[in-house]
Design a protein around this motif. Structure first.
Motif, mmCIF file in Angstrom:
data_model
loop_
_atom_site.group_PDB
_atom_site.id
_atom_site.type_symbol
_atom_site.label_atom_id
_atom_site.label_comp_id
_atom_site.label_asym_id
_atom_site.label_seq_id
_atom_site.Cartn_x
_atom_site.Cartn_y
_atom_site.Cartn_z
ATOM 1 N N GLN A 1 86.970 9.781 72.317
ATOM 2 C CA GLN A 1 87.597 11.081 72.506
ATOM 3 C C GLN A 1 88.000 11.672 71.179
ATOM 4 O O GLN A 1 88.164 10.974 70.190
ATOM 5 N N ILE A 2 88.182 12.961 71.228
ATOM 6 C CA ILE A 2 88.671 13.626 70.030
ATOM 7 C C ILE A 2 90.119 13.218 69.814
ATOM 8 O O ILE A 2 90.917 13.211 70.739
ATOM 9 N N GLU A 3 90.441 12.850 68.586
ATOM 10 C CA GLU A 3 91.800 12.384 68.355
ATOM 11 C C GLU A 3 92.682 13.437 67.722
ATOM 12 O O GLU A 3 93.900 13.401 67.858
ATOM 13 N N SER A 4 92.084 14.363 66.994
ATOM 14 C CA SER A 4 92.918 15.337 66.304
ATOM 15 C C SER A 4 92.126 16.618 66.053
ATOM 16 O O SER A 4 90.910 16.601 65.934
ATOM 17 N N TYR A 5 92.856 17.723 65.976
ATOM 18 C CA TYR A 5 92.214 18.977 65.575
ATOM 19 C C TYR A 5 91.660 18.868 64.172
ATOM 20 O O TYR A 5 90.661 19.470 63.837
ATOM 21 N N SER B 1 86.141 17.600 65.333
ATOM 22 C CA SER B 1 86.696 18.874 65.743
ATOM 23 C C SER B 1 86.007 20.024 65.014
ATOM 24 O O SER B 1 85.667 21.044 65.606
ATOM 25 N N PRO C 1 82.735 38.333 62.309
ATOM 26 C CA PRO C 1 83.802 37.319 62.299
ATOM 27 C C PRO C 1 83.299 35.923 62.643
ATOM 28 O O PRO C 1 83.713 34.942 62.002
ATOM 29 N N LEU C 2 82.402 35.825 63.627
ATOM 30 C CA LEU C 2 81.886 34.501 63.984
ATOM 31 C C LEU C 2 81.154 33.888 62.800
ATOM 32 O O LEU C 2 81.303 32.705 62.487
ATOM 33 N N LEU D 1 82.745 20.482 66.579
ATOM 34 C CA LEU D 1 82.867 21.083 67.901
ATOM 35 C C LEU D 1 83.079 22.586 67.799
ATOM 36 O O LEU D 1 82.469 23.370 68.513
ATOM 37 N N PHE D 2 83.955 22.973 66.865
ATOM 38 C CA PHE D 2 84.177 24.402 66.691
ATOM 39 C C PHE D 2 82.900 25.079 66.221
ATOM 40 O O PHE D 2 82.571 26.182 66.667
ATOM 41 N N ILE E 1 80.792 41.599 66.478
ATOM 42 C CA ILE E 1 81.047 40.253 66.994
ATOM 43 C C ILE E 1 80.566 39.188 66.023
ATOM 44 O O ILE E 1 81.239 38.202 65.769
ATOM 45 N N PHE F 1 91.892 20.032 73.596
ATOM 46 C CA PHE F 1 90.674 20.590 73.046
ATOM 47 C C PHE F 1 90.096 21.695 73.889
ATOM 48 O O PHE F 1 89.655 22.727 73.389
ATOM 49 N N VAL G 1 80.936 25.627 69.318
ATOM 50 C CA VAL G 1 81.473 26.692 70.167
ATOM 51 C C VAL G 1 81.146 28.049 69.558
ATOM 52 O O VAL G 1 80.726 28.979 70.250
ATOM 53 N N ALA H 1 78.905 30.884 71.121
ATOM 54 C CA ALA H 1 79.507 32.185 71.384
ATOM 55 C C ALA H 1 78.639 33.279 70.779
ATOM 56 O O ALA H 1 78.371 34.308 71.420
ATOM 57 N N PHE I 1 75.601 33.669 72.878
ATOM 58 C CA PHE I 1 75.900 34.359 74.128
ATOM 59 C C PHE I 1 76.078 35.854 73.884
ATOM 60 O O PHE I 1 75.527 36.688 74.610
ATOM 61 N N ALA I 2 76.826 36.197 72.835
ATOM 62 C CA ALA I 2 77.066 37.612 72.555
ATOM 63 C C ALA I 2 75.756 38.344 72.271
ATOM 64 O O ALA I 2 75.538 39.464 72.734
ATOM 65 N N ASN J 1 94.375 14.597 74.721
ATOM 66 C CA ASN J 1 93.731 15.262 73.600
ATOM 67 C C ASN J 1 92.567 16.123 74.049
ATOM 68 O O ASN J 1 92.337 17.203 73.534
ATOM 69 N N ILE K 1 83.586 40.855 72.617
ATOM 70 C CA ILE K 1 82.457 41.391 73.372
ATOM 71 C C ILE K 1 82.910 42.605 74.176
ATOM 72 O O ILE K 1 82.256 43.652 74.177
#
Lengths: 680, 146
Positions: free
Chosen positions: A341-345, A350, A397-398, A353-354, A394, B7, A357, A361, A364-365, B3, B22
């Motif tokens: 599992q993820i333990e910390s930001y 992490s 910034p991404l 993962l960002f 959009i 997340f 995402v 994103a 998708f946009a 956690n 959007i």
């Protein structure tokens, strides 16, 4: 030869269908001989598609205008080079070309894995042949047969659209198609893993090079397309958020996300379902891109009905693949459990993962914006479009967030970063980034986005440079090598990591180039021979352009071309001449503009012959018809896109380079489980 | 587990921001894509429509193009594809695409504003080339007969 090609196309369909069925059944019933027949079909289909493609090329080279496809995309005087490229100039040929490339990759994947990874082969072969079979089915039954004959033979063809008669345009589509088709191999292995239940990282390790290869071609294909737009179509612009451009960007975005998220799976055993989802999504987007670029679905919203057969085939195919994949993933869910599992930001997981995402994103946009006209038409009956402002708003910034993550991700620790790790790695780069932004501000740059981009870019470059310096020094100390040798060995020993950093440097250059566009200058002016005009560069110097006059001549495949000659001087010193043209092609009524570009490291001087007051007179070399209107642009940093592309390619090649023997892993301490001995 | 849910919250946060981008992106930049008939009837219903940026797809009238050589101003007429009696003049002050040609049948897409004086002030002119690149066998036969 042409008839043989057509015949081969008809044979290829049953061969691939039979092969796919045998391979799947052979996998289920554990019949090795059936699977072998499947593998033979892969080779056979490739051979047949070579014949088919050769048939089409021969039809082009021998000017067989009784073939509809040739008549539409060629003419007698078309240079041979473009006749060969006729194979992928239009929808019908490109579908053949797509199938050819896929079957080429299928052969390579089969040959290189049939001994090492036997347990994957039945379903891999089955999936590859199914996809190839689908394209063959479309070719033969959706009214897009490239061998369609006409009841008569025109004396000459209609010729290739002049805008496509450009070097970059001949290599841009094949490069993208290589990227699209190469991604089918990881997809096939993923499906095979789902079917045979080997859901550890094996399928990822097998296909990692394929993913990189596909990514490499997609990145290059997109950049070649920008280059073409810059020279031929865009009047100095290189990206327009056009549906077709977006379609090629989408799989690149998700493939990039995938390339990063598999590293979390390899190192930490997490994100298994997510990765399955990404590989399926990316594959579907490559199909979607092929479909969109060759069907005109979006641009011609009002004439959608024209080609319904191919649209329904593609949508049905994509829909069934999506449904089947979801079912498979749900079925195998127990085997796809996360091992940690993820333990910390504040950890590398992490950051990755960002990264994922944000990439998703953005994808998708972009997809949403591209399909928006279709969605609104479907729901309200009224078509509403969104333009470049939507996409920029959009994705800016991404993109900047992703750029920053590119600096953070590689140096932050796995699991949980300590305060010390953060301070040590980030204090200096942040200071450098701020100083660079401040310096540009003092130099007079006031737009926020470019300043932020320059700041973040320098932050990332500093981090990467520090990493290289640290690694080289350490190696040089331990191994007693000179710095240069140590540097080369450093890269060689963990190509994936250091090659990846080099790719990042290339991406930073490209981003910087985008930001540079905010400082572009342009002016439009009408000149008589002898008159001159001055344009000031934002970099401080001044160009003086003196119009020398027009001269006309004939040319290859041209009825006429008229060339405007301009003498250029920089801050009063003559530095050379530039030309810009209007061309009249034999097969095209409207005159075509060819721009002149004078490239320097930091800026391009870009010249467009906007119009000639008496164009017909000019074509006849009438000395009175000389008055012409020019647009002159100074495009800041645009060259960095192409340099960045080269750096990306270099990094990509390093990353993919086959390793001889065992690779030592300099990053081992960061990883608690690493079956392959390779890490990010 | 705790956690992981943290997340999910972070991912949710990013999604919210992107969703907001959007949403505002769409509402602030969306453009109606209309035919000339639709445009004119809209404007009659609601005169504020003159102020709105719109995208229009129509047919370039043959031989209607002219330009003012002193200022870079192109003028031409665009008609509805279904009913060519519905038409309006267009003004455009930038470089036209190479494919723009008023000597043959051509469909164009305009972006801009339909002014109160009945002139369409275009900021973008695109030509629809899809159909130009490929011809049906019948069209090729016509070319051949010519």
């Amino acid at each position: 030869m042409i008839l043989l090609g057509e015949f081969a196309l008809w044979i290829a369909l049953p061969v691939s269908v039979m092969g796919a069925v045998l391979a799947f059944l052979g996998g289920v019933k554990r019949r090795g001989d059936w699977v072998l027949s499947g593998e033979m079909s892969v080779y056979a289909v490739f051979f047949l598609l070579i014949l088919t493609s050769a048939g089409i090329i021969v039809a082009f080279l021998t000017d067989r205008f009784d073939y509809w496809y040739v008549a539409n995309y060629s003419n007698r005087e078309l240079p041979t080079y473009f006749k060969v490229a006729g194979l992928w100039a239009g929808q019908r040929g490109s579908l053949v070309f797509w199938a050819l490339l896929l079957s080429l990759f299928s052969v390579v994947a089969t040959v290189s894995n049939r001994h090492k990874n036997r347990e994957f082969m039945p379903y891999v072969v089955g999936v590859l042949l199914t996809i190839t079979g689908f394209f063959l089915l479309v070719l033969l039954f959706a009214d897009v047969n490239p061998f369609e004959r006409m009841p008569f033979a025109p004396a000459d063809g209609r010729g290739l659209n002049p805008q496509l008669q450009n070097y970059w345009m001949t290599i841009h589509p094949p490069t993208l198609y290589l990227g699209f088709t190469a991604f089918t191999v990881p997809f096939a292995f993923a499906i095979s893993a789902l079917l045979n239940g080997r859901l550890d990282t094996r399928w990822i390790i097998i296909t990692r090079r394929w993913i990189l290869l596909s990514w490499f071609f997609l990145a290059n294909g997109i950049i070649f397309g920008m280059r073409w737009a810059y020279e031929e179509l865009g009047w100095g612009g290189f990206w327009f958020w056009d549906p077709v451009e977006n379609a090629s960007l989408l799989p690149w975005l998700t493939a990039t996300a995938f390339l990063h998220s598999i590293q979390i799976q390899e190192n930490r055993g997490m994100l298994k379902i997510w990765n399955m989802g990404l590989v399926v999504t990316t594959f579907l987007l490559t199909i979607f891109a092929t479909f969109l670029t060759r069907s005109g679905l979006i641009e011609s919203v009002h004439t959608f009905a024209e080609n319904t057969k191919i649209a329904f085939l593609f949508l049905g195919f994509m829909g069934s693949i999506a449904a089947l994949c979801i079912m498979l993933i749900v079925w195998r869910k127990p085997l796809l459990k996360s091992e940690s599992q993820i333990e910390s930001y504040l950890s590398r997981e992490s950051a990755f993962l960002f990264n994922n995402v944000l990439f998703l994103a953005a994808a998708f946009a972009v997809l949403f914006g591209t399909l928006f006209p279709l969605i609104t038409e479907g729901i309200t009956g009224q078509t509403i479009t969104v333009g470049p402002p939507y996409f920029n708003r959009i994705n800016l910034p991404l993109g900047l967030a992703l750029l920053a993550l590119m600096g953070i991700g590689p140096v932050i620790s796995w699991r949980k970063a300590s305060r010390r790790n953060l301070v040590k790695n980030f204090r200096m780069p942040i200071v450098v980034g701020l100083l660079v932004a401040l310096w540009f501000y003092m130099m007079g740059a006031r737009q926020v986005m470019p300043l932020v981009t320059f700041g973040i870019s320098s932050f990332v470059l500093t981090i990467i440079m520090v990493e290289f310096v640290k690694g080289t020094k350490a190696r040089s100390r331990i191994e007693g090598e000179g710095h240069f040798v140590a540097f080369l060995h450093l890269i060689g020993r963990n190509r994936r990591r250091w090659g990846g950093y080099i790719v990042h440097v290339g991406v930073v250059l490209v981003f910087t180039a985008f930001a540079g566009a905010a400082f572009d200058r342009e002016l439009i002016t009408t000149l008589e021979p002898g008159e001159s005009v001055t344009i000031e560069s934002p970099l401080g110097h001044e160009y003086n352009l003196t119009y020398q006059g027009l001269s006309s001549a004939r040319g290859d495949n041209l009825a006429a071309k008229t060339t405007a000659l301009i003498a250029v001087s920089e801050d009063g010193h003559p530095v050379g001449t530039m030309t810009a043209e209007k061309r009249l092609y034999l097969t095209w009524q409207a005159p075509v503009t060819e721009v002149g570009i004078r490239s320097k490291f930091l800026e391009d001087l870009y010249l467009i012959l906007e119009s000639v007051s008496d164009l017909n007179g000019a074509f006849l070399n009438d000395p009175k018809a000389q008055r012409a209107t020019f647009e002159i642009q100074i495009n800041i940093l645009v060259g960095w896109i192409w340099y960045g592309g080269l750096v990306i390619s270099l990094g990509g090649v390093i990353t993919m380079w086959p390793s001889r023997g065992r690779q030592l892993n300099s990053d081992q301490k960061n990883s608690h489980r690493d079956p392959s001995g390779l890490t990010a | 587990m705790k956690n992981n849910s943290r997340f999910l919250a972070a991912v949710g946060g990013v999604s919210l921001v992107v969703g907001y981008l959007i949403w505002t992106g769409v509402t602030e930049t969306m453009t109606y894509y209309l035919t000339p008939i639709e445009l004119i009837s809209r404007v009659e219903e609601d005169p504020t429509f003159h102020q709105m940026g719109v995208k229009v797809s129509g047919r370039l009238e043959r031989g209607s193009w002219s330009r003012d050589s002193n200022e870079l101003l192109h003028r031409f007429t665009v008609a509805d594809i279904e009913d060519e009696s519905v038409r309006f003049p267009v003004e455009y002050r930038d470089i036209l695409p190479d494919t723009f040609n008023d000597q043959e049948l051509q469909d164009v897409v305009l972006e801009g504003r339909y002014r109160e004086d009945g002139v369409f002030d275009a900021t973008v002119v695109l030509t629809k080339c899809g159909s130009r690149y490929e011809a049906t066998p019948e069209e090729l036969l016509e070319d051949f007969i010519e």
